[in-house]
Design an enzyme around this catalytic site. Structure first.
Site, mmCIF file in Angstrom:
data_model
loop_
_atom_site.group_PDB
_atom_site.id
_atom_site.type_symbol
_atom_site.label_atom_id
_atom_site.label_comp_id
_atom_site.label_asym_id
_atom_site.label_seq_id
_atom_site.Cartn_x
_atom_site.Cartn_y
_atom_site.Cartn_z
ATOM 1 C CD GLU A 188 -3.224 3.721 -6.229
ATOM 2 O OE1 GLU A 188 -4.003 3.081 -7.042
ATOM 3 O OE2 GLU A 188 -2.155 3.028 -5.599
ATOM 4 N N GLY B 196 -1.180 -4.742 -10.303
ATOM 5 C CA GLY B 196 -0.729 -5.979 -9.861
ATOM 6 C C GLY B 196 -1.625 -6.995 -10.156
ATOM 7 C CB SER B 197 -5.005 -7.986 -10.017
ATOM 8 O OG SER B 197 -5.952 -6.670 -10.308
ATOM 9 N NE ARG C 25 -4.377 -0.815 0.052
ATOM 10 C CZ ARG C 25 -4.702 -1.767 -0.766
ATOM 11 N NH1 ARG C 25 -3.742 -2.398 -1.699
ATOM 12 N NH2 ARG C 25 -5.744 -2.560 -0.849
ATOM 13 C CG ASP D 171 1.349 -1.844 -9.443
ATOM 14 O OD1 ASP D 171 1.432 -1.375 -10.437
ATOM 15 O OD2 ASP D 171 0.391 -2.758 -8.956
ATOM 16 C CG HIS E 190 -2.914 -0.338 -7.842
ATOM 17 N ND1 HIS E 190 -3.102 0.338 -6.853
ATOM 18 C CD2 HIS E 190 -3.465 -1.613 -7.702
ATOM 19 C CE1 HIS E 190 -3.502 -0.308 -5.801
ATOM 20 N NE2 HIS E 190 -3.384 -1.698 -6.207
#
Length: 334
Positions: free
Chosen positions: A270, A298-299, A241, A265, A296
């Site tokens: 955020e 990551g996924s 985070r 990332d 961001h």
């Protein structure tokens, strides 16, 4: 007269297959791909008449938001961490809050390794150099740091930390970790992972990888004092985070030469629910050549995002049909 189907608002674009699945049990409202993510005021407007809500990292939910949603019964996040969502307020308002604990682990671990390689081998800077037209042939420049034999210190040895460690071991990296809970002895042997206190990890690691969730104990855990304990020239990578790291302190450490590089990332801007969170990424990070920053991701694997959205939709269906959702973090029925 047929019963009116429940209304479900999806705050962000999802694959057509997900919309089709939702249409099988509700009336979905979904932004177009060009719209991407609906802004907060639009979400609040639509959620006022919704029974379910599927959210993403761009969203935040607090008591004031919930007060304007009298019909809402479930908020299904396409996230693992839910620090931008007030679980206690959801419970008080009789709203389920759900997460996705498993699907993000592998793609996030893969991106983590990519960021480490990109930063330590100066891939971003080298790419910009070639594109600038300055490259005319090999020169003795952009010498980086290899992973083989390097000590990677992982701060937060949860699912993503363990998955990253497994992949880093394949590169010949040595693994140390800091976590409140020790690894199972068998897993520690498998990963050849040594548990250290935070000070010891910072002082000895060539790469420090931050993978902690955000809570009161972890806000700006990696601050100026922690950075000063790191090995001169070491690298810092944050995929946990944003606000676990003091970004302004990182910028100063980069400009002083103390820190060899920073990859992230995730960003403090955020962390909507954190009082006083910054509105933007510090200019000192954006301008420094030894940073590697991704939005961001990551996924952000297409098939994984489809699975995540379908899993979130299934939990909405469960809640609206009177069942307990698979991965609820609260219990509004108590």
């Amino acid at each position: 007269m047929p019963e009116t189907p429940p209304r479900v608002v999806v705050t962000h674009w999802v694959h057509p297959e997900v919309v089709s699945y939702l249409a099988g049990f509700c009336e979905p409202a979904v932004p177009s791909r060009d719209e991407g993510v609906w802004p907060g005021p639009r979400v609040a407007e639509l959620a006022a008449g919704a029974d379910g809500l599927i959210t993403c990292m761009a969203d935040t939910v607090d008591a004031a938001f919930l007060a304007g949603c009298p019909r809402l019964r479930v908020i299904s996040t396409t996230l693992k961490g839910y620090d931008n969502f007030d679980a206690a307020a959801c419970t008080r308002h009789g709203v389920w809050l759900t997460i996705l604990p498993d699907l993000l682990t592998v793609p996030t671990a893969e991106l983590t390794v990519g960021l480490i390689l990109g930063l330590t081998r100066q891939i971003g800077a080298a790419d910009r150099y070639v594109r600038s037209g300055q490259f005319t042939g090999w020169r003795p420049q952009f010498y980086g740091t290899g992973l083989s034999g390097s000590l990677v210190g992982i701060v937060g040895m949860g699912q993503v930390g363990r998955a990253a460690a497994t992949r880093l071991r394949a590169f010949g990296a040595r693994i140390a970790y800091y976590d409140q809970r020790p690894l199972d002895a068998g897993l520690a042997r498998e990963l050849a992972a040594t548990r250290l206190d935070l000070a010891g990890l910072l002082a000895s690691s060539n790469v420090v990888l931050v993978l902690l969730p955000l809570d009161e104990a972890t806000v700006r855990l990696i601050d100026a004092a922690a950075l000063a304990r790191m090995r001169p020239g070491a690298f810092l990578v944050n995929v946990g985070r944003g606000s676990v790291v003091d970004e302004e302190a990182v910028a100063l450490a980069l400009h002083s030469g103390r820190l060899g590089g920073y990859a992230a990332d995730v960003f403090a801007m955020e962390d909507w629910a954190l009082p006083g969170h910054p509105a933007q990424i510090p200019a000192g990070l954006l301008s420094h050549p030894r940073t590697l920053l991704t939005p961001h991701l990551g996924s952000a694997v297409d098939g994984v995002r489809r699975q995540m959205s379908l899993a979130a939709a299934r939990q909405v269906q469960q809640a609206l049909s009177g069942q307990r959702p698979d991965h609820a973090v609260n219990d509004p029925q108590r």
